[in-house]
Motif scaffolding. Structure first.
Motif, short mmCIF file in Angstrom:
data_model
loop_
_atom_site.label_atom_id
_atom_site.label_comp_id
_atom_site.label_asym_id
_atom_site.label_seq_id
_atom_site.Cartn_x
_atom_site.Cartn_y
_atom_site.Cartn_z
N ASN A 167 -3.77 5.17 5.91
CA ASN A 167 -4.68 4.15 6.45
C ASN A 167 -6.06 4.74 6.72
OD1 ASN A 167 -2.69 2.18 6.41
ND2 ASN A 167 -1.91 2.80 8.39
N GLY A 177 0.78 -1.22 0.00
CA GLY A 177 0.00 0.00 0.00
C GLY A 177 0.81 1.28 0.00
N MET A 178 2.13 1.17 -0.10
CA MET A 178 2.97 2.36 -0.12
C MET A 178 3.03 2.93 -1.53
SD MET A 178 3.85 2.57 3.06
CE MET A 178 5.24 3.63 3.30
N ARG A 221 1.59 5.82 2.86
CA ARG A 221 0.36 5.04 2.93
C ARG A 221 -0.60 5.83 3.82
NH1 ARG A 221 1.65 -0.39 4.49
NH2 ARG A 221 2.15 0.46 6.51
#
Length: 115
Positions: free
Chosen positions: A56, A38-39, A54
């Motif tokens: 969240n 997810g980076m 990322r």
């Protein structure tokens, strides 16, 4: 308490090599999920420093520097030159603006993976 009945935080599975291998494999997967997945690459629009980001949630941003911020970011470099630790900085406002722009442009997904 005898040595054989002492409490341990986690079992060592010393006599179970297959179990040890499975635990190691899952640890590698967990590390990738929590640290790498997810980076997204984000480049500061002011100085060009590139970081991995990322989101969240709207309030939670994870940033991994790919370079030493005291060398690549003028804000951190100036703080260090003034005798401050780069570790004690909250961040760079220009980089934060670049991250916010990347979110608005869809380059960084909130609560999702990399593009």
């Amino acid at each position: 308490m005898s040595a054989s009945s002492e409490w341990a935080k986690a079992p060592d599975f010393a006599g179970q090599p297959t179990r040890l291998e499975a635990i190691h494999a899952q640890t590698v997967v967990d590390k990738a999920v929590y640290l790498d997945d997810g980076m997204s690459d984000v480049e500061c629009r002011t100085c060009g420093t590139c970081v991995l980001v990322r989101k969240n949630s709207p309030a939670h941003t994870s940033i991994q520097w790919t370079t030493d911020p005291a060398r690549s970011c003028p804000t951190f470099r100036d703080a260090v030159a003034d005798g401050h630790s780069s570790a004690l900085r909250d961040g760079c406002p220009r980089l934060q603006e670049s991250i916010e722009r990347a979110v608005m442009e869809g380059v960084v997904k909130v609560g999702g993976g990399a593009n």
